[in-house]
Design a protein around this motif. Structure first.
Motif, PDB file in Angstrom:
ATOM      1  N   ALA A 116      -8.984   8.318  -5.336  1.00 47.75           N
ATOM      2  CA  ALA A 116     -10.144   9.038  -5.851  1.00 47.75           C
ATOM      3  C   ALA A 116     -11.244   8.059  -6.243  1.00 47.75           C
ATOM      4  CB  ALA A 116      -9.748   9.883  -7.052  1.00 47.75           C
ATOM      5  N   SER A 117     -12.468   8.513  -6.084  1.00 44.81           N
ATOM      6  CA  SER A 117     -13.612   7.709  -6.497  1.00 44.81           C
ATOM      7  C   SER A 117     -13.938   7.992  -7.960  1.00 44.81           C
ATOM      8  CB  SER A 117     -14.825   8.058  -5.627  1.00 44.81           C
ATOM      9  OG  SER A 117     -15.925   7.247  -5.941  1.00 44.81           O
ATOM     10  N   PRO A 118     -14.233   6.947  -8.763  1.00 42.99           N
ATOM     11  CA  PRO A 118     -14.329   5.553  -8.353  1.00 42.99           C
ATOM     12  C   PRO A 118     -12.959   4.915  -8.133  1.00 42.99           C
ATOM     13  CG  PRO A 118     -14.597   5.702 -10.713  1.00 42.99           C
ATOM     14  CD  PRO A 118     -14.520   7.115 -10.209  1.00 42.99           C
ATOM     15  N   LEU A 119     -12.860   4.084  -7.089  1.00 42.40           N
ATOM     16  CA  LEU A 119     -11.657   3.299  -6.930  1.00 42.40           C
ATOM     17  C   LEU A 119     -11.516   2.424  -8.175  1.00 42.40           C
ATOM     18  CD1 LEU A 119     -12.023   2.142  -3.205  1.00 42.40           C
ATOM     19  CD2 LEU A 119     -11.322   4.354  -4.132  1.00 42.40           C
ATOM     20  N   PHE A 177      -9.161  -0.663 -10.412  1.00 37.52           N
ATOM     21  CA  PHE A 177      -8.164  -1.717 -10.455  1.00 37.52           C
ATOM     22  C   PHE A 177      -7.591  -1.812 -11.864  1.00 37.52           C
ATOM     23  CE2 PHE A 177      -8.754  -4.003  -6.446  1.00 37.52           C
ATOM     24  CZ  PHE A 177     -10.015  -3.606  -6.050  1.00 37.52           C
ATOM     25  N   TYR A 226       0.847  -1.179   0.000  1.00 42.47           N
ATOM     26  CA  TYR A 226       0.000   0.000   0.000  1.00 42.47           C
ATOM     27  C   TYR A 226       0.887   1.235   0.000  1.00 42.47           C
ATOM     28  CZ  TYR A 226       1.096   0.276   4.985  1.00 42.47           C
ATOM     29  OH  TYR A 226       1.760   0.356   6.192  1.00 42.47           O
ATOM     30  N   GLN A 244      -4.225  -1.175  -7.712  1.00 39.80           N
ATOM     31  CA  GLN A 244      -5.469  -0.445  -7.438  1.00 39.80           C
ATOM     32  C   GLN A 244      -5.126   0.932  -6.898  1.00 39.80           C
ATOM     33  OE1 GLN A 244      -7.177  -0.715  -3.800  1.00 39.80           O
ATOM     34  NE2 GLN A 244      -9.225  -0.052  -4.348  1.00 39.80           N
ATOM     35  N   TYR A 271      -6.526   4.070  -4.687  1.00 34.13           N
ATOM     36  CA  TYR A 271      -7.565   4.368  -3.697  1.00 34.13           C
ATOM     37  C   TYR A 271      -7.528   5.840  -3.293  1.00 34.13           C
ATOM     38  CZ  TYR A 271      -3.609   3.361  -0.535  1.00 34.13           C
ATOM     39  OH  TYR A 271      -2.384   3.332   0.101  1.00 34.13           O
TER      40      TYR A 271
END
Lengths: 107, 117
Positions: free
Chosen positions: A94-97, A99, A50, A90, A92
C-alpha cells in the motif's frame, strides 16, 4: 500509513551463529507483500526476500523469511563476517511504501 | 547487466530547486515501476515517490507532496525527480530504484542532495 517497527535495533553475534530479526507492522500487510533488504556501509540496498518468504535471485539459503499479517522475521543461519550490515523490512502492499527503521547486525 | 545511474545531485540553498535524473540500462525499462527512495545522513530508508510503467500514475509520501514531481521518459529509459522548495530536512542520498509492481528489485548507487545556505 503502515508503520513498520524493527527489533532489536542492534544485534551482536558471532560467526557461525544464527540471527533472528523481527519486523512488526501497525496494520496487516496485504498479500504478505513484505520485503527484506540488506545495506552495507556506503552501498545501496540489495533485495534479500520478497513476499515475506521468497529468496531473491542469487541469495544464499542461509537467509530465510517468515511471517504473515503483522509479524515477520528474517533469519540468517551460519553467520559470516560479510553479513555485517543493516537490514530493513519494507511493505509494498500500500502507498505510501514504508520501511522499518532497520536492524544493525554486527559480527 | 542491470544498471541505474543517478545524476543531478548537489548543494542547493533552502527554497531552491533541483532535478535528479536516472538512466537505466540492462532491462526493459518500460515494464518497471520506478521509484525514488532517500536516506538522510546516518538514518534509515524513506520511500519518496513512484511512477507507473506508462507514467499514468504517480504516488508520493506526504512530506513531499506538492513540492516534488516524479516523471519518466521511456524512449530515453530515464526517470526524473524534480525537487522544489527544498528544505534542510530534504538533505539525503536519493536512490533511483525499480521493480516489478511496487516491489523494488534494483537500486542505483545514489545521488547526494545537500540543502544548506
Amino acid at each position: 500509513e503502515n508503520v513498520l517497527t524493527q527489533f532489536p535495533g542492534t544485534l551482536s553475534v558471532s560467526p557461525g551463529e544464527r540471527a533472528t530479526l523481527s519486523c512488526r507492522a501497525s496494520h496487516s500487510v496485504g498479500s504478505n507483500f513484505l520485503a527484506w533488504y540488506q545495506q552495507k556501509p556506503g552501498q545501496a540496498p540489495t533485495l534479500l526476500i520478497y513476499g515475506a518468504s521468497n529468496r531473491a535471485t542469487g541469495i544464499p539459503d542461509r537467509f530465510s523469511g517468515s511471517g504473515s499479517a503483522t509479524d515477520f522475521s528474517l533469519t540468517i543461519n551460519r553467520l559470516e563476517p560479510e553479513d555485517s550490515a543493516v537490514y530493513y523490512c519494507q511493505q509494498y502492499a500500500a502507498s505510501p511504501l514504508t520501511f522499518g527503521g532497520g536492524t544493525k547486525v554486527e559480527i | 547487466e542491470v544498471q541505474l545511474v543517478e545524476s543531478g545531485g548537489g548543494l542547493v540553498q533552502p527554497g531552491g530547486s533541483l532535478r535528479l535524473s536516472c538512466a537505466a540500462s540492462g532491462f526493459t525499462f518500460s515494464t518497471y515501476w520506478m521509484n525514488w527512495v532517500r536516506q538522510a545522513p546516518g538514518k534509515g530508508l524513506e520511500w519518496v515517490a513512484n511512477v507507473k510503467q506508462d507514467g499514468s500514475e504517480t504516488n508520493y509520501v506526504d512530506s513531499v507532496k506538492g513540492r516534488f514531481t516524479i516523471s519518466r521518459d521511456n524512449a530515453k529509459s530515464s526517470v526524473y525527480l524534480r525537487l522544489n522548495d527544498l528544505r534542510a530536512d530534504d538533505t539525503a542520498v536519493y536512490y533511483c530504484a525499480g521493480g516489478n509492481g511496487w516491489l523494488i528489485l534494483t537500486w542505483g548507487q545514489g545521488a547526494p542532495v545537500t540543502v544548506s545556505s
